[in-house]
Design an enzyme around this catalytic site. Structure first.
Site, mmCIF file in Angstrom:
data_model
loop_
_atom_site.group_PDB
_atom_site.id
_atom_site.type_symbol
_atom_site.label_atom_id
_atom_site.label_comp_id
_atom_site.label_asym_id
_atom_site.label_seq_id
_atom_site.Cartn_x
_atom_site.Cartn_y
_atom_site.Cartn_z
ATOM 1 N N LYS A 30 5.987 8.983 9.395
ATOM 2 C CA LYS A 30 5.200 7.809 10.758
ATOM 3 C C LYS A 30 6.530 8.840 11.928
ATOM 4 C CE LYS A 30 2.458 4.753 9.232
ATOM 5 N NZ LYS A 30 1.279 4.679 9.437
ATOM 6 N N TYR A 40 1.046 -1.096 -0.202
ATOM 7 C CA TYR A 40 -0.171 0.001 0.132
ATOM 8 C C TYR A 40 0.483 1.526 0.160
ATOM 9 C CZ TYR A 40 -3.227 3.520 1.485
ATOM 10 O OH TYR A 40 -3.739 4.478 2.006
ATOM 11 N N ASP A 79 9.056 2.171 -0.782
ATOM 12 C CA ASP A 79 8.068 2.611 0.254
ATOM 13 C C ASP A 79 8.807 2.813 1.824
ATOM 14 O OD1 ASP A 79 6.127 3.479 1.862
ATOM 15 O OD2 ASP A 79 4.649 3.719 0.427
#
Length: 438
Positions: free
Chosen positions: A278, A155, A250
């Site tokens: 994050k 994702y 990613d």
């Protein structure tokens, strides 16, 4: 206590959360601002949190939980670590946002580049979705090609080109996995099974000089948690180099969590572009993308690739991220997280063995997942063999006993430096009880 009285007590413990959820549903689609928070994967209703400290969170009804979600990864030092809170408080006294360059942007950019050598230049944004979307645009501009390869189960945020699932055949161009995504976008995306280098080679052969980039989570953590097989990442690096395509990692989740240099350090593979998020924001909204200078120099204002953001490099987020990263290095957090993770794994595997339940347990450092299904699990298809009903029963049994795991089989758990061995031991005792209930 009879069943009716027990049900009333449970309802009483979550009364305020339930009221808030019903209010939210009237004004917020689904009552949540990110879908998994709705608890529909486990046939439940979410609780609402008012406070977090260390490894624990408290909901509006006063119930306390040991938390293994950690804001979906950023809370690597636990909730409200003093060093980060102090940095945010200090920065806030000087202003919340300027839309003008500030010194903290430069400091964070320098730190990111020094910790992740494949990044020579970096641009700061406000979310992981922005970061991956920008990587794709940049790769297309740099190579002069339009197509990309992604992998099922990885994702990369909700940008149109990345919300694509596999078509009818392994090499078929993808189908949109969300309403509102034009088929024309999906036609430029080839979605393949993870851990299958032969299909990657075949995709390059059948789309010669058309593929701009491969994008992947080097350690997929959005379909549970599974790992690249020994030569898979090596093969991707070789194919991208051979075909003059870019390799995009990613590392929004893995960046600075699995190691000081992220997954690229763990597997000794350098990406051409890397997306981050994050942890680099210390819990505040943030993202970043970076890579080789010759690629990054294509960005406006130096180059023709436009990318902008009013709140990019926000001083509060920069202060939080810098404080968190510096603290991670000061305490050698990765060694501590490995010790805590290994302790957790040893106890969980023992509990699984005693429960005689068909569970596949995966862990790397402070990341983990319990798949309620048989192994090996190496891609999305094998992860989807999991028994979702058993997972839901397990989740609720743990939640009832004050342990909060992610409300979906296809999410990753996170341990923080704030988790104590005693909290981990209490958690696994509850896991043992929960497994006995399913």
């Amino acid at each position: 206590m009879d069943a009716e009285r027990c049900a009333l007590d449970v309802a009483g413990l979550t009364r305020l959360s339930s009221e808030l959820f019903h209010r939210a549903q009237k004004r917020i689609p689904g009552g949540v601002n990110s879908p998994v928070r709705a608890f529909r994967n486990v046939d439940g209703e979410p609780f609402f949190v008012v406070r977090g400290e260390g490894a624990r969170i408290w909901d509006v009804d006063g119930k306390e939980y040991i938390d293994y979600v950690g804001s979906w990864g950023p809370a690597i030092l636990g909730h409200a670590p003093r060093v980060v809170v102090d940095a945010v408080r200090d920065a806030a006294t000087r202003g919340l946002s300027f839309g003008i360059p500030n010194p903290l942007e430069v400091e964070l950019a320098e730190l990111i580049c020094s910790w992740m050598p494949s990044i020579q230049k970096v641009r700061l944004v406000s979310s992981g979705t922005e970061a991956t979307m920008s990587c794709i645009r940049l790769a297309r501009a740099f190579t002069g090609r339009d197509k990309i390869i992604k992998f099922d189960g990885c994702y990369h945020g909700h940008a149109d080109a990345l919300l694509v699932r596999t078509g009818s055949g392994a090499l078929t161009h993808g189908r949109p996995s969300s309403a509102g995504v034009p088929q024309a976008f999906a036609d430029l995306t080839i979605s393949l099974p993870f851990n299958n280098p032969e299909l990657v080679r075949k995709a390059f052969q059948e789309n010669e000089n058309q593929i701009a980039a491969i994008i992947l989570e080097p350690i997929p953590a959005n379909a549970g948690l599974y790992f690249p097989e020994r030569q898979f990442l090596v093969a991707l690096r070789e194919e991208c180099t051979r075909n003059r395509s870019l390799l995009i990692f990613d590392e929004v989740i893995t960046g600075f969590r699995v190691a000081r240099g992220g997954a690229q350090q763990v597997y000794a593979i350098n990406a051409d572009l890397t997306a981050l998020g994050k942890i680099i924001g210390g819990g505040l909204p943030v993202g970043a993308f970076g890579g080789r200078a010759e690629i990054m120099d294509q960005l406006s204002p130096d180059g023709p690739v436009y990318q902008a953001g009013t709140l990019s490099g926000n001083p509060i987020a920069m202060a939080a991220g810098l404080a968190q990263l510096r603290e991670l290095e000061r305490i050698n957090a990765w060694q501590l997280l490995e010790q805590l993770g290994a302790h957790f794994e040893h106890l969980v595997r023992d509990a699984i063995s005693k429960a005689n339940v068909d569970i596949t347990f995966h862990r790397l450092g402070s990341m983990f997942c319990l798949f309620f299904g048989p192994g090996p699990i190496v891609d999305l298809a094998s992860a989807q063999r999991s028994d979702l009903k058993k997972f839901a029963r397990f989740f609720h049994a743990c939640l009832k006993r004050d342990i909060y795991f992610a409300p979906s089989q296809f999410e990753t758990g996170f341990i923080s430096t704030a988790h104590t061995p005693e909290e981990i031991e209490r958690t696994v005792a509850i896991v043992h009880e929960a497994l006995a209930k399913i």
